[in-house]
Design a protein around this motif. Structure first.
Motif, mmCIF file in Angstrom:
data_model
loop_
_atom_site.group_PDB
_atom_site.id
_atom_site.type_symbol
_atom_site.label_atom_id
_atom_site.label_comp_id
_atom_site.label_asym_id
_atom_site.label_seq_id
_atom_site.Cartn_x
_atom_site.Cartn_y
_atom_site.Cartn_z
ATOM 1 N N GLN A 297 0.846 -1.236 0.058
ATOM 2 C CA GLN A 297 -0.179 0.198 -0.286
ATOM 3 C C GLN A 297 0.861 1.292 -0.221
ATOM 4 O OE1 GLN A 297 -2.670 -0.458 3.706
ATOM 5 N NE2 GLN A 297 -3.742 -1.807 2.078
ATOM 6 N N GLN A 298 1.504 0.849 0.491
ATOM 7 C CA GLN A 298 2.833 2.499 0.766
ATOM 8 C C GLN A 298 3.452 2.650 -0.598
ATOM 9 O OE1 GLN A 298 3.305 4.509 3.037
ATOM 10 N NE2 GLN A 298 1.557 4.470 4.580
ATOM 11 N N LEU A 299 3.947 1.404 -1.602
ATOM 12 C CA LEU A 299 4.635 1.620 -1.979
ATOM 13 C C LEU A 299 3.838 1.497 -3.788
ATOM 14 C CD1 LEU A 299 7.595 -0.427 -2.667
ATOM 15 C CD2 LEU A 299 7.503 1.627 -2.007
ATOM 16 N N SER A 300 2.789 1.672 -3.695
ATOM 17 C CA SER A 300 1.695 1.542 -5.061
ATOM 18 C C SER A 300 1.965 2.802 -5.845
ATOM 19 C CB SER A 300 0.282 0.991 -4.500
ATOM 20 O OG SER A 300 -0.427 1.215 -5.300
ATOM 21 N N PRO A 301 1.530 4.205 -4.055
ATOM 22 C CA PRO A 301 1.981 5.156 -5.442
ATOM 23 C C PRO A 301 3.176 5.966 -5.888
ATOM 24 C CG PRO A 301 1.329 6.085 -3.029
ATOM 25 C CD PRO A 301 1.497 4.694 -3.115
ATOM 26 N N LEU A 302 3.760 5.177 -5.255
ATOM 27 C CA LEU A 302 5.320 5.012 -6.217
ATOM 28 C C LEU A 302 5.447 3.680 -7.300
ATOM 29 C CD1 LEU A 302 7.256 4.953 -2.673
ATOM 30 C CD2 LEU A 302 6.754 7.448 -3.621
ATOM 31 N N ARG A 303 5.228 2.954 -7.239
ATOM 32 C CA ARG A 303 5.161 2.377 -8.010
ATOM 33 C C ARG A 303 4.299 3.083 -9.442
ATOM 34 N NH1 ARG A 303 8.267 -1.995 -9.146
ATOM 35 N NH2 ARG A 303 6.772 -3.959 -8.537
ATOM 36 N N ALA A 304 3.503 3.039 -9.247
ATOM 37 C CA ALA A 304 2.262 3.744 -10.015
ATOM 38 C C ALA A 304 3.162 5.390 -11.403
ATOM 39 C CB ALA A 304 1.028 4.699 -9.740
ATOM 40 N N ARG A 305 4.326 5.802 -10.042
ATOM 41 C CA ARG A 305 4.727 6.760 -10.694
ATOM 42 C C ARG A 305 6.090 6.344 -11.716
ATOM 43 N NH1 ARG A 305 5.543 10.128 -5.696
ATOM 44 N NH2 ARG A 305 7.732 11.311 -7.474
ATOM 45 N N GLY A 306 6.122 4.528 -11.656
ATOM 46 C CA GLY A 306 7.897 4.313 -12.896
ATOM 47 C C GLY A 306 8.556 3.868 -11.490
ATOM 48 N N LEU A 307 8.150 3.463 -10.279
ATOM 49 C CA LEU A 307 10.031 3.602 -9.517
ATOM 50 C C LEU A 307 9.685 1.829 -9.436
ATOM 51 C CD1 LEU A 307 11.461 3.732 -7.071
ATOM 52 C CD2 LEU A 307 9.610 2.779 -5.293
ATOM 53 N N GLY A 308 11.300 0.982 -9.991
ATOM 54 C CA GLY A 308 10.789 -0.034 -10.040
ATOM 55 C C GLY A 308 11.254 -0.699 -8.772
ATOM 56 N N LEU A 309 11.127 -2.288 -8.537
ATOM 57 C CA LEU A 309 11.573 -2.968 -6.675
ATOM 58 C C LEU A 309 12.510 -3.826 -7.726
ATOM 59 C CD1 LEU A 309 10.904 -2.799 -3.961
ATOM 60 C CD2 LEU A 309 8.917 -4.529 -4.754
ATOM 61 N N ALA A 310 13.634 -4.142 -6.076
ATOM 62 C CA ALA A 310 14.664 -5.058 -6.767
ATOM 63 C C ALA A 310 14.199 -5.785 -5.141
ATOM 64 C CB ALA A 310 15.579 -4.499 -6.778
ATOM 65 N N ILE A 311 14.436 -7.090 -5.652
ATOM 66 C CA ILE A 311 14.430 -7.979 -3.610
ATOM 67 C C ILE A 311 16.667 -8.085 -3.692
ATOM 68 C CG2 ILE A 311 14.536 -10.022 -2.763
ATOM 69 C CD1 ILE A 311 11.805 -10.353 -4.259
ATOM 70 N N ASP A 312 17.331 -7.077 -2.453
ATOM 71 C CA ASP A 312 18.219 -7.468 -2.753
ATOM 72 C C ASP A 312 18.730 -8.704 -1.310
ATOM 73 O OD1 ASP A 312 20.487 -6.547 -2.834
ATOM 74 O OD2 ASP A 312 21.075 -5.508 -1.463
ATOM 75 N N ASP A 313 20.572 -8.848 -1.840
ATOM 76 C CA ASP A 313 20.878 -10.034 -0.810
ATOM 77 C C ASP A 313 19.772 -11.392 -1.540
ATOM 78 O OD1 ASP A 313 22.253 -8.603 -0.295
ATOM 79 O OD2 ASP A 313 21.233 -7.845 1.683
ATOM 80 N N ALA A 314 19.022 -11.803 -2.225
ATOM 81 C CA ALA A 314 18.224 -13.128 -1.442
ATOM 82 C C ALA A 314 19.315 -14.503 -1.859
ATOM 83 C CB ALA A 314 17.786 -13.286 -3.533
ATOM 84 N N GLY A 315 18.801 -14.477 -1.438
ATOM 85 C CA GLY A 315 20.028 -15.846 -1.226
ATOM 86 C C GLY A 315 20.669 -16.147 0.108
ATOM 87 N N ALA A 316 20.339 -15.043 0.863
ATOM 88 C CA ALA A 316 21.907 -14.994 1.880
ATOM 89 C C ALA A 316 20.949 -15.561 2.814
ATOM 90 C CB ALA A 316 22.432 -13.727 2.213
ATOM 91 N N GLY A 317 19.791 -15.731 3.590
ATOM 92 C CA GLY A 317 18.717 -15.966 4.519
ATOM 93 C C GLY A 317 18.027 -17.152 4.355
ATOM 94 N N TYR A 318 17.217 -17.888 5.288
ATOM 95 C CA TYR A 318 16.322 -18.597 5.721
ATOM 96 C C TYR A 318 15.098 -17.957 4.880
ATOM 97 C CZ TYR A 318 14.525 -16.327 9.970
ATOM 98 O OH TYR A 318 13.404 -15.236 10.538
#
Length: 410
Positions: A297-318
């Motif tokens: 919900q918080q990111l929705s308006p930013l995503r609508a304006r073109g913000l991309g989203l990346a998951i950092d450090d994937a595979g580092a934790g359980y």
């Protein structure tokens, strides 16, 4: 309202609140064990005895509040602390000193027991005392020893608090100086597109120009511990974005933030007037997200304006796969711990292969971080990784160097 001031104040409040809770629990144990009506810790301040914490029975005749005080010379505390009176008074009404003290009648003291709180430097801080409204001939040296043990615990808690407060002041001043004197800069590490054979973006990374040197993770960790994490992370984002127009228009800029500052709305406020079409937000897999719905919900308006989203450090934790499933990101970045020596470790290869398969099935871009040698690159190409980041392509650099550098695979 100043975020720095508010967050620092909140950290101090948490510190003192934790101490007060510990003192209350101790006093309750002490009072009940000795069968007294009132138990309290006191501090000697400016010639007065100040109650710092109080526990009393429901039927205590006189109610005492933390913060109440009396002239020190009129109290039992002063006389016990400085050896003018014995530490146990079985019957205050007939004792040669207490029978003449006004405080005996004011507090309705029948029997009393107390010990001084001595700091490690030898100074007398105050006292730990108990009293009941009736006489009690059973109080003995074992009870004194019991109080002494708790007085020493109080001393240790108090001195630890002072150390923590001093550390908070020191770290707060250090971070304030960095921000006010601009003793830090943003470096930009290239992200290479293996298919297009060109740079697709840059990740912004803070570097602190202070002596003695401390790595960025220490700065951000210490800032978080004293309640300045939001201020430092938001300032880093603003500093990074100030250079985005110096980058090639075909590249994006990747910024980092902790999930808590997305959930509390700080990121939305910071990006209000920013063109987000070339901005990617990296959220670390290490940081837990308690409420994914609120996060979206918080990111929705930013995503609508073109913000991309990346998951950092994937595979580092359980919790990697849960994080990956819940975030619905555009980019998955494989952590350096997964990439290092991937060509020699089958388990790392298997996990990376699973994440790559998931990325392709969900049309996510997959980026491998920390690529340093050709052998790692060859395996990543075999897995179909879209982009790579690491010293094999380029280290984090100041903006001018990052823009001017020529990038190519070995």
């Amino acid at each position: 309202m100043d975020i720095l001031t508010n967050s620092s104040t909140s950290a101090y409040s948490d510190l003192f609140s934790s101490l007060e809770e510990s003192l209350s629990k101790m006093l309750s144990i002490i009072r009940k064990h000795l069968d007294m009506d009132v138990a309290f810790f006191s501090e000697f301040v400016g010639g007065r005895r100040v109650f710092t914490a109080v526990d009393q029975s429901e039927d205590a005749t006189v109610k005492i509040l933390a913060g109440d005080s009396d002239p020190l010379e009129d109290t039992y505390c002063e006389k016990i602390a400085f050896g003018k009176m014995s530490q146990i008074i079985h019957d205050a009404s007939i004792h040669h000193i207490t029978s003449n003290l006004a405080i005996t009648d004011v507090l309705k003291i029948g029997s009393y027991i107390g010990v001084p709180i001595i700091l490690t430097n030898g100074d007398t801080y105050g006292t730990l005392c108990c009293f009941k409204h009736s006489a009690d001939g059973s109080l003995n040296q074992r009870d004194i020893n019991f109080l002494i043990a708790f007085a020493e615990i109080y001393r240790d808690l108090y001195e630890d608090q002072i150390k923590d407060s001093s550390l908070m002041d020191e770290v707060s001043e250090k971070i304030r100086s960095v921000l006010e004197l601009d003793l830090w800069s943003m470096h930009y590490q290239p992200i290479y597109d293996c298919r297009a054979n060109s740079i697709s973006g840059f990740e912004s990374l803070a570097r602190f120009n202070t002596e003695p040197y401390a790595p960025p993770n220490i700065w951000f960790s210490e800032a978080a511990q004293i309640g300045m994490g939001e201020r430092l992370e938001i300032e880093a984002i603003k500093k990074a974005l100030s250079n985005i127009n110096k980058l090639n228009n075909n590249t994006y800029l990747s910024i980092n933030i902790s999930p808590e500052f997305i959930l509390n709305g700080a990121l939305v406020r910071a990006l209000q007037n920013i063109n987000l079409e070339r901005v990617v937000l990296e959220v670390t897999e290490h940081s837990p997200i308690q409420h994914y719905q609120t996060f979206h919900q918080q990111l929705s308006p930013l995503r609508a304006r073109g913000l991309g989203l990346a998951i950092d450090d994937a595979g580092a934790g359980y919790s990697s796969f849960q994080h990956v499933l819940e975030l619905e990101a555009d980019i998955i970045k494989l952590d350096i711990s997964l990439i290092r020596n991937i060509h020699m470790e089958p388990k790392k290869y298997a996990l990376a292969k699973a994440l790559c398969a998931f990325a392709k099935a969900t049309k996510c871009i997959i980026i491998a971080e920390g690529v340093e040698i050709v052998e790692e690159l060859n395996v990543l190409n075999e897995l179909g990784v879209d982009r790579i980041q690491g010293y094999l392509i380029g280290k984090p650099m100041p903006i001018a160097e990052a823009v001017a550098h020529t990038y190519h695979l070995p």
